[in-house]
Design a protein around this motif. Structure first.
Motif, PDB file in Angstrom:
ATOM      1  N   LEU A  87     -11.807  -1.497  25.695  1.00  0.00           N
ATOM      2  CA  LEU A  87     -11.721  -0.577  24.568  1.00  0.00           C
ATOM      3  C   LEU A  87     -11.401  -1.381  23.314  1.00  0.00           C
ATOM      4  N   LEU A  88     -12.155  -1.146  22.264  1.00  0.00           N
ATOM      5  CA  LEU A  88     -11.844  -1.719  20.961  1.00  0.00           C
ATOM      6  C   LEU A  88     -10.972  -0.720  20.205  1.00  0.00           C
ATOM      7  N   VAL A  89      -9.797  -1.167  19.782  1.00  0.00           N
ATOM      8  CA  VAL A  89      -8.860  -0.325  19.041  1.00  0.00           C
ATOM      9  C   VAL A  89      -8.997  -0.660  17.559  1.00  0.00           C
ATOM     10  N   VAL A  90      -9.364   0.324  16.757  1.00  0.00           N
ATOM     11  CA  VAL A  90      -9.572   0.120  15.323  1.00  0.00           C
ATOM     12  C   VAL A  90      -8.634   1.043  14.552  1.00  0.00           C
ATOM     13  N   ASP A  91      -7.755   0.440  13.751  1.00  0.00           N
ATOM     14  CA  ASP A  91      -6.869   1.198  12.866  1.00  0.00           C
ATOM     15  C   ASP A  91      -7.432   1.172  11.454  1.00  0.00           C
ATOM     16  N   ILE A  92      -7.579   2.353  10.846  1.00  0.00           N
ATOM     17  CA  ILE A  92      -7.967   2.449   9.441  1.00  0.00           C
ATOM     18  C   ILE A  92      -6.684   2.375   8.616  1.00  0.00           C
ATOM     19  N   LEU A  93      -6.457   1.236   7.981  1.00  0.00           N
ATOM     20  CA  LEU A  93      -5.213   1.021   7.253  1.00  0.00           C
ATOM     21  C   LEU A  93      -5.249   1.630   5.862  1.00  0.00           C
ATOM     22  N   ASP A  94      -6.372   1.524   5.200  1.00  0.00           N
ATOM     23  CA  ASP A  94      -6.500   2.056   3.843  1.00  0.00           C
ATOM     24  C   ASP A  94      -7.977   2.117   3.505  1.00  0.00           C
ATOM     25  N   VAL A 145     -13.518  23.856 -10.071  1.00  0.00           N
ATOM     26  CA  VAL A 145     -13.090  23.389  -8.755  1.00  0.00           C
ATOM     27  C   VAL A 145     -12.472  22.002  -8.906  1.00  0.00           C
ATOM     28  N   ARG A 146     -11.315  21.794  -8.287  1.00  0.00           N
ATOM     29  CA  ARG A 146     -10.635  20.496  -8.286  1.00  0.00           C
ATOM     30  C   ARG A 146      -9.853  20.384  -6.986  1.00  0.00           C
ATOM     31  N   PHE A 147      -9.991  19.253  -6.296  1.00  0.00           N
ATOM     32  CA  PHE A 147      -9.280  19.101  -5.030  1.00  0.00           C
ATOM     33  C   PHE A 147      -9.030  17.624  -4.743  1.00  0.00           C
ATOM     34  N   PRO A 148      -8.029  17.330  -3.917  1.00  0.00           N
ATOM     35  CA  PRO A 148      -7.785  15.944  -3.506  1.00  0.00           C
ATOM     36  C   PRO A 148      -8.765  15.534  -2.423  1.00  0.00           C
ATOM     37  N   GLY A 149      -9.134  14.269  -2.455  1.00  0.00           N
ATOM     38  CA  GLY A 149     -10.048  13.763  -1.453  1.00  0.00           C
ATOM     39  C   GLY A 149      -9.331  13.287  -0.203  1.00  0.00           C
ATOM     40  N   LEU A 150     -10.028  13.352   0.907  1.00  0.00           N
ATOM     41  CA  LEU A 150      -9.591  12.763   2.167  1.00  0.00           C
ATOM     42  C   LEU A 150     -10.649  11.709   2.498  1.00  0.00           C
ATOM     43  N   ILE A 151     -10.490  10.504   1.922  1.00  0.00           N
ATOM     44  CA  ILE A 151     -11.530   9.489   2.001  1.00  0.00           C
ATOM     45  C   ILE A 151     -11.648   8.979   3.437  1.00  0.00           C
ATOM     46  N   GLY A 222     -20.073   5.905  18.826  1.00  0.00           N
ATOM     47  CA  GLY A 222     -19.467   6.396  17.587  1.00  0.00           C
ATOM     48  C   GLY A 222     -20.567   6.727  16.620  1.00  0.00           C
ATOM     49  N   GLY A 223     -20.765   5.861  15.621  1.00  0.00           N
ATOM     50  CA  GLY A 223     -21.866   6.066  14.697  1.00  0.00           C
ATOM     51  C   GLY A 223     -21.570   7.121  13.655  1.00  0.00           C
ATOM     52  N   ASN A 224     -22.586   7.902  13.313  1.00  0.00           N
ATOM     53  CA  ASN A 224     -22.515   8.810  12.167  1.00  0.00           C
ATOM     54  C   ASN A 224     -21.872  10.144  12.557  1.00  0.00           C
ATOM     55  N   CYS A 225     -20.579  10.099  12.856  1.00  0.00           N
ATOM     56  CA  CYS A 225     -19.878  11.300  13.326  1.00  0.00           C
ATOM     57  C   CYS A 225     -19.440  12.215  12.186  1.00  0.00           C
ATOM     58  N   ASP A 226     -19.252  11.672  10.968  1.00  0.00           N
ATOM     59  CA  ASP A 226     -18.905  12.493   9.803  1.00  0.00           C
ATOM     60  C   ASP A 226     -17.693  13.374  10.071  1.00  0.00           C
ATOM     61  N   ILE A 227     -16.629  12.771  10.559  1.00  0.00           N
ATOM     62  CA  ILE A 227     -15.383  13.495  10.847  1.00  0.00           C
ATOM     63  C   ILE A 227     -14.424  13.268   9.692  1.00  0.00           C
ATOM     64  N   LYS A 228     -14.131  14.315   8.936  1.00  0.00           N
ATOM     65  CA  LYS A 228     -13.360  14.128   7.709  1.00  0.00           C
ATOM     66  C   LYS A 228     -11.922  13.684   7.969  1.00  0.00           C
ATOM     67  N   ASN A 229     -11.371  13.987   9.140  1.00  0.00           N
ATOM     68  CA  ASN A 229      -9.996  13.609   9.451  1.00  0.00           C
ATOM     69  C   ASN A 229      -9.866  12.184   9.983  1.00  0.00           C
ATOM     70  N   LEU A 230     -10.976  11.468  10.044  1.00  0.00           N
ATOM     71  CA  LEU A 230     -10.951  10.073  10.474  1.00  0.00           C
ATOM     72  C   LEU A 230     -10.687   9.211   9.242  1.00  0.00           C
ATOM     73  N   SER A 231      -9.474   9.358   8.698  1.00  0.00           N
ATOM     74  CA  SER A 231      -9.134   8.756   7.424  1.00  0.00           C
ATOM     75  C   SER A 231      -8.023   7.736   7.598  1.00  0.00           C
ATOM     76  N   LYS A 232      -7.369   7.361   6.485  1.00  0.00           N
ATOM     77  CA  LYS A 232      -6.360   6.318   6.543  1.00  0.00           C
ATOM     78  C   LYS A 232      -5.223   6.696   7.488  1.00  0.00           C
ATOM     79  N   GLY A 233      -4.819   5.739   8.294  1.00  0.00           N
ATOM     80  CA  GLY A 233      -3.801   5.978   9.310  1.00  0.00           C
ATOM     81  C   GLY A 233      -4.372   6.362  10.659  1.00  0.00           C
ATOM     82  N   SER A 234      -5.696   6.587  10.734  1.00  0.00           N
ATOM     83  CA  SER A 234      -6.313   6.965  12.009  1.00  0.00           C
ATOM     84  C   SER A 234      -6.467   5.738  12.914  1.00  0.00           C
ATOM     85  N   ARG A 235      -6.447   5.985  14.210  1.00  0.00           N
ATOM     86  CA  ARG A 235      -6.716   4.944  15.205  1.00  0.00           C
ATOM     87  C   ARG A 235      -7.854   5.421  16.093  1.00  0.00           C
ATOM     88  N   ILE A 236      -8.861   4.552  16.280  1.00  0.00           N
ATOM     89  CA  ILE A 236     -10.041   4.890  17.060  1.00  0.00           C
ATOM     90  C   ILE A 236     -10.119   3.959  18.267  1.00  0.00           C
TER      91      ILE A 236
END
Length: 393
Positions: A87-94, A145-151, A222-236
């Motif tokens: 398993l490759l463990v990938v942390d999105i740090l920022d 419309v104005r909102f914060p992003g979840l990059i 994996g690939g093009n999953c387009d999961i918006k909650n896969l953001s900074k701090g996530s581990r895959i």
């Protein structure tokens, strides 16, 4: 700041970068860089279309975009010691926008060129430009419309094995055979035109280009999953299929609604992403993670307390035809119900469609057992609007 292992020059197409990336999946695409397990590093990424969309009010570039170019990815990154079965463990740090590119775009794709989830209702191309103000975004094309992003990266994944690649191509070829004339097509089969394959050249390039899988759908890698909650701090946790895993990333989104329903359905951007990688030896068998990645969401996301939630059921909206527990139909109905409401608020149908694609709306399969109707919901946070949008007696 972590070391930048993959640099991007926004003025050059991907194949002309100092170290070119790729836009296809194939195990024989050479690694661009190599890192040790435990490393932290930064990867820079172009937008998914390789710079085809401009910051203007003309949707012609969305209409005419060359989809054989997508998605341009940065990588592959070889992780030393990673072997098939690990398993490759990938942390999105920022993650963030590249300096000088603090804007993004959303597009409605024309039926003849990709389409979208609601293509029968929105067959023509459209575009909205979104400006970034720190963590917030606004658009001159969608006022009020104005909102914060979840990059997040819309696309991140590892290379397939030859056997897995063959399985992808076989099953997708059979699907296309079932309705070969469909527009848009049921799947995007290998297409040598516009292929970018890292440092490959000559006869080897031609062979790989003819075999390589398109990056359009999510798959076992994996690939093009387009999961918006896969953001900074996530581990895959990625299953590893080839030596070195060959990790690639791209298609960065500033924000997205669940489903990315306009196809070019997020706020697409160029950006950078900081990653940490590690390896769990024999992890696929040990944890039963063999078919698709598993991830843990990060702790950072916009927090909303009030939503307006629209329901949809699996009954055809035009004919009244009953479908059996069809979540696709139910979610389409929820989206159409939300767009109808946004039109009452003064938005055009196209603007409503774009709001659902870009804002952090929450999509759910709320009921999937009560025959014959699946029930899906779409929740719009009311705080993204500059006025009260609730119904009142």
């Amino acid at each position: 700041m972590p070391e930048v292992l993959f640099h991007i020059d926004l003025s050059k197409p991907m194949e002309e970068q100092d170290v070119p990336g790729h836009n296809r999946w194939h195990p024989d695409i050479p690694a661009a860089v190599s890192v040790k397990a435990g490393s932290e590093f930064r990867i820079e990424c172009k937008d998914w279309t390789d710079g085809q969309i401009q910051n203007n009010d003309d949707p012609t570039d969305i209409r005419d975009v060359d989809l054989t170019r997508v998605h341009v990815l940065s990588g592959p990154v070889h992780i030393e010691g990673a072997e098939p079965g690990d398993l490759l463990v990938v942390d999105i740090l920022d993650i963030g926008a590249l300096p000088g590119a603090e804007w993004g775009y959303n597009g409605i794709f024309a039926r003849e060129n990709g389409g979208g989830f609601l293509v029968d209702y929105f067959p023509e191309a459209g575009k909205s430009i979104w400006d970034f103000h720190g963590i917030y975004t606004t658009s001159r094309h969608v006022p009020g419309v104005r909102f914060p992003g979840l990059i997040h990266p819309g696309l991140i994944g590892v290379a397939p094995s030859h056997e897995l690649l063959d399985a992808w191509n076989a099953r997708e070829r059979e699907l296309v055979k079932s309705n070969p004339g469909r527009i848009p097509p049921l799947a995007n089969l290998p297409e040598p035109r516009s292929a970018v394959l890292g440092s490959l050249r000559g006869a080897q390039f031609d062979r790989v280009a003819a075999e390589a899988a398109r990056t359009v759908p999510p798959r076992e890698n994996g690939g093009n999953c387009d999961i918006k909650n896969l953001s900074k701090g996530s581990r895959i946790y990625f299953p590893v299929f080839v030596p070195g895993a060959k990790l690639s990333v791209g298609d960065i989104h500033f924000s997205q609604g669940d489903g990315e329903i306009t196809f070019c359905g997020a706020i697409e951007m160029s950006g950078w992403i900081d990653l940490h990688v590690d390896v769990i030896k024999g992890g696929m068998a040990k944890y039963g993670i063999t078919d698709n990645p598993v991830f843990r969401p990060g702790p950072v996301e916009p927090r909303f307390s009030e939503y307006l939630v629209f329901e949809g059921i699996s009954v055809e909206e035009t004919t009244g035809t009953q479908h059996y527990l069809d979540a696709n139909v139910a979610y389409r109905r929820a989206c159409l119900n939300a767009i109808a409401y946004l039109q009452v608020l003064g938005y055009t149908a196209e603007q409503g469609y774009m709001i659902l694609g870009t804002a952090p709306v929450e999509g759910r399969i709320s009921g999937i057992v009560d025959v014959p109707n699946a029930c899906c919901t779409l929740a719009i946070p009311t705080a993204i609007f500059d006025r009260d949008v609730l119904p009142h007696a």
